[in-house]
Design a protein around this motif. Structure first.
Motif, mmCIF file in Angstrom:
data_model
loop_
_atom_site.group_PDB
_atom_site.id
_atom_site.type_symbol
_atom_site.label_atom_id
_atom_site.label_comp_id
_atom_site.label_asym_id
_atom_site.label_seq_id
_atom_site.Cartn_x
_atom_site.Cartn_y
_atom_site.Cartn_z
ATOM 1 N N ALA A 9 36.010 -3.621 15.046
ATOM 2 C CA ALA A 9 34.969 -2.603 15.256
ATOM 3 C C ALA A 9 33.646 -3.348 15.264
ATOM 4 N N VAL A 10 32.667 -2.790 15.956
ATOM 5 C CA VAL A 10 31.337 -3.403 15.941
ATOM 6 C C VAL A 10 30.300 -2.371 15.524
ATOM 7 N N GLY A 11 29.205 -2.866 14.989
ATOM 8 C CA GLY A 11 28.094 -1.975 14.649
ATOM 9 C C GLY A 11 27.808 -1.932 13.164
ATOM 10 N N GLY A 12 26.677 -1.319 12.862
ATOM 11 C CA GLY A 12 26.266 -1.198 11.468
ATOM 12 C C GLY A 12 24.776 -0.942 11.407
ATOM 13 N N PRO A 13 24.292 -0.465 10.262
ATOM 14 C CA PRO A 13 22.887 -0.078 10.150
ATOM 15 C C PRO A 13 21.906 -1.223 10.415
ATOM 16 N N HIS A 34 38.506 4.102 14.584
ATOM 17 C CA HIS A 34 37.395 4.170 13.628
ATOM 18 C C HIS A 34 36.339 3.109 13.913
ATOM 19 N N GLY A 35 35.210 3.237 13.234
ATOM 20 C CA GLY A 35 34.128 2.279 13.393
ATOM 21 C C GLY A 35 34.199 1.180 12.342
ATOM 22 N N SER A 36 33.051 0.566 12.067
ATOM 23 C CA SER A 36 33.019 -0.625 11.216
ATOM 24 C C SER A 36 32.911 -0.282 9.725
ATOM 25 N N ALA A 37 32.837 1.015 9.404
ATOM 26 C CA ALA A 37 32.843 1.497 8.013
ATOM 27 C C ALA A 37 32.030 0.602 7.069
ATOM 28 N N PRO A 38 30.719 0.473 7.316
ATOM 29 C CA PRO A 38 29.916 -0.443 6.484
ATOM 30 C C PRO A 38 29.960 -0.075 5.002
ATOM 31 N N ASP A 39 30.233 1.215 4.698
ATOM 32 C CA ASP A 39 30.250 1.644 3.286
ATOM 33 C C ASP A 39 31.367 0.993 2.474
ATOM 34 N N ILE A 40 32.430 0.524 3.127
ATOM 35 C CA ILE A 40 33.529 -0.088 2.356
ATOM 36 C C ILE A 40 33.806 -1.528 2.801
ATOM 37 N N ALA A 54 39.679 -1.092 3.220
ATOM 38 C CA ALA A 54 39.919 -0.482 4.541
ATOM 39 C C ALA A 54 41.412 -0.340 4.815
ATOM 40 N N ASN A 55 41.749 0.720 5.508
ATOM 41 C CA ASN A 55 43.131 0.924 5.928
ATOM 42 C C ASN A 55 43.372 0.126 7.220
ATOM 43 N N PRO A 56 44.291 -0.837 7.204
ATOM 44 C CA PRO A 56 44.500 -1.643 8.423
ATOM 45 C C PRO A 56 45.495 -1.022 9.399
HETATM 46 P P1 NAD Z 1 33.296 4.909 10.770
HETATM 47 O O1 NAD Z 1 34.560 5.236 11.485
HETATM 48 O O2 NAD Z 1 32.948 3.485 10.661
HETATM 49 O O3 NAD Z 1 33.347 5.534 9.289
HETATM 50 C C1 NAD Z 1 33.449 6.926 9.021
HETATM 51 C C2 NAD Z 1 34.055 7.118 7.620
HETATM 52 O O4 NAD Z 1 35.446 6.788 7.671
HETATM 53 C C3 NAD Z 1 33.456 6.215 6.549
HETATM 54 O O5 NAD Z 1 33.421 6.890 5.341
HETATM 55 C C4 NAD Z 1 34.423 5.054 6.456
HETATM 56 O O6 NAD Z 1 34.457 4.438 5.188
HETATM 57 C C5 NAD Z 1 35.747 5.728 6.768
HETATM 58 N N1 NAD Z 1 36.670 4.809 7.454
HETATM 59 C C6 NAD Z 1 36.582 4.387 8.738
HETATM 60 N N2 NAD Z 1 37.577 3.536 9.012
HETATM 61 C C7 NAD Z 1 38.309 3.414 7.892
HETATM 62 C C8 NAD Z 1 39.462 2.667 7.555
HETATM 63 N N3 NAD Z 1 40.083 1.865 8.420
HETATM 64 N N4 NAD Z 1 39.926 2.771 6.298
HETATM 65 C C9 NAD Z 1 39.342 3.578 5.393
HETATM 66 N N5 NAD Z 1 38.253 4.322 5.651
HETATM 67 C C10 NAD Z 1 37.732 4.238 6.891
HETATM 68 O O7 NAD Z 1 32.151 5.729 11.518
HETATM 69 P P2 NAD Z 1 30.561 5.664 11.318
HETATM 70 O O8 NAD Z 1 30.245 5.549 9.852
HETATM 71 O O9 NAD Z 1 30.040 6.783 12.110
HETATM 72 O O10 NAD Z 1 30.127 4.333 12.045
HETATM 73 C C11 NAD Z 1 29.860 3.095 11.389
HETATM 74 C C12 NAD Z 1 29.474 2.055 12.434
HETATM 75 O O11 NAD Z 1 30.600 1.826 13.307
HETATM 76 C C13 NAD Z 1 28.339 2.488 13.342
HETATM 77 O O12 NAD Z 1 27.484 1.387 13.543
HETATM 78 C C14 NAD Z 1 29.007 2.906 14.627
HETATM 79 O O13 NAD Z 1 28.181 2.733 15.744
HETATM 80 C C15 NAD Z 1 30.174 1.934 14.656
HETATM 81 N N6 NAD Z 1 31.315 2.387 15.477
HETATM 82 C C16 NAD Z 1 31.948 1.431 16.190
HETATM 83 C C17 NAD Z 1 33.060 1.768 16.940
HETATM 84 C C18 NAD Z 1 33.760 0.687 17.707
HETATM 85 O O14 NAD Z 1 33.533 -0.489 17.444
HETATM 86 N N7 NAD Z 1 34.626 1.018 18.655
HETATM 87 C C19 NAD Z 1 33.541 3.084 16.936
HETATM 88 C C20 NAD Z 1 32.891 4.036 16.151
HETATM 89 C C21 NAD Z 1 31.761 3.677 15.410
#
Ligand code: NAD
Length: 360
Positions: free
Chosen positions: A73-77, A282-288, A294-296
């Motif tokens: 995944a790419v991206g983040g604040p 899913h995205g890059s889930a910067p919070d975890i 993270a769930n792989p």
């Molecule tokens: P996110 O999917 O990263 O996270 C949303 C929520 O789901 C968060 O609470 C996160 O902790 C949880 N989560 C996501 N994947 C998980 C996993 N594998 N295991 C456990 N928990 C998981 O979405 P977001 O917070 O809206 O975006 C974060 C960043 O990711 C942003 O910069 C966004 O632009 C980017 N993004 C990238 C892609 C991609 O690379 N294709 C797709 C979506 C978002």
């Protein structure tokens, strides 16, 4: 066989989940006698930090020289919308899809048997099973049409977004859907808004022409509003659902929610010639990120899709899917899918357990 895979580990949890997927690939290689070689490709926020651009020169060429691409995944604040376009990770995502000609986005929404309780729908609906494949057109329609913004004399600012589709664009995604259906339960539901939109009427006429070429595949037209309703009422009726870009964007998120966690859902983007790109939804889930939380599984199931759709290795794909189901059936959960009272395991442990099941 030897397969060369481009790895875009990316940002946030990307490197962690890709790391586990690589372990699974190596285990599949040992078990089935394949060699997987990896080419690391720098893309996303990490590339901006390293070379000042999220999509460094040569990225597409390196990927094109491989048999498939796996993206974490790419991206983040840190690389937000205040940054110039070439430094934003989203720019890289759009660019790679365009450069590789990835016009079809495949998102399976399958309720894994051990996760039936996570389905937000009625128990009797979940028990019927959900196993559908959303096929979304990815490079046309309103997201890529001409935009305009102008001042009117009496109505203030006015904006337009043009939705355009050609017969050629519709036919190539339609064919993908029919071919996929032949590998599955042989049913295509084509979603449009033909009672209102001209593009949808063209969509429907092309789909009908294709349906005549695939008499072994059951075909139906579904209006988009009805499809949104049916996805929560009775998703088990769908096999392959094919639709244009914006409808697909919305419906695929809806379909994924009926299966529980986003940490479980893979996707593939494919074109006609260049390598397919496989990634979790899913995205890059910067919070975890960086916490082994993270769930792989979504990334590991993306590898199963790679086996099936890029390498034509259905036995290997099935083995990965069964290994995931077996670990879940044993009750192992990462934090995102753990029921109250269940102690979650980390990213690495989940990866290891899936590899153990694969070894048998
Ligand atoms: P996110 O999917 O990263 O996270 C949303 C929520 O789901 C968060 O609470 C996160 O902790 C949880 N989560 C996501 N994947 C998980 C996993 N594998 N295991 C456990 N928990 C998981 O979405 P977001 O917070 O809206 O975006 C974060 C960043 O990711 C942003 O910069 C966004 O632009 C980017 N993004 C990238 C892609 C991609 O690379 N294709 C797709 C979506 C978002």
């Amino acid at each position: 066989m030897n397969y060369k895979i481009a790895l875009i580990r990316g940002d946030g949890i990307g490197p962690e989940v890709v790391g586990e997927a690589v372990k699974v690939l190596d285990t599949v290689g040992e078990k089935f006698g394949h060699t997987f070689t990896y080419v690391d490709v720098l893309m996303g926020g990490c590339a901006t930090d390293a070379v000042g651009k999220s999509y460094p020169d040569g990225t597409a060429e390196t990927c094109k020289a491989c048999d498939a691409v796996l993206l974490g995944a790419v991206g983040g604040p840190k690389w937000g919308s205040d940054k110039p376009a070439e430094q934003r990770p989203e720019t890289a995502l759009l660019a790679i899809r365009k450069d590789l000609g990835l016009y079809a986005n495949l998102r399976p929404a399958a309720l894994r048997p051990a996760m039936a309780d996570a389905c937000p729908l009625k128990k009797e609906t979940a028990e019927k099973g959900i196993d559908l494949m959303m096929v979304r057109e990815l490079t046309g329609g309103i997201y890529f049409g001409k935009r305009d913004k102008y001042q009117t004399e009496d109505r203030g600012l006015e904006c337009t977004d043009l939705m355009a589709y050609s017969e050629k664009e519709i036919e190539r995604i339609g064919r993908r859907a029919f071919e996929l259906a032949r590998l599955r339960r042989k049913k295509v539901s084509s979603v449009d808004k033909a009672n209102v939109l001209e593009t949808s009427r063209l969509w429907r006429s092309v789909m009908h022409r294709l349906a005549a070429e695939y008499p072994d595949v059951e075909y139906e037209d579904v209006l988009v509003d009805n499809c949104a309703m049916q996805l929560v009422r009775d998703p088990g009726q769908f096999d392959v659902v094919v639709t244009e870009n914006m409808f697909g964007d919305i419906l695929s998120d809806e379909a994924s929610m009926v299966t529980g966690s986003i940490g479980l859902l893979p996707s593939a983007s494919i074109g006609d010639t260049a390598p397919g790109l496989y990634e979790p939804i899913h995205g890059s889930a910067p919070d975890i990120a960086g916490q082994d939380k993270a769930n792989p599984i979504a990334t590991i199931l993306s590898v199963a899709m790679m086996m099936r759709y890029s390498f034509h290795l259905p036995a290997e794909a099935g083995a990965i899917e069964r290994a995931v189901d077996a670990v879940l059936a044993d009750g192992w959960r990462t934090a995102d899918i753990a029921e109250p009272g269940v102690t979650p395991i980390g990213t690495r442990k989940m990866g290891e357990l899936i590899c153990q099941k694969l070894r048998g």
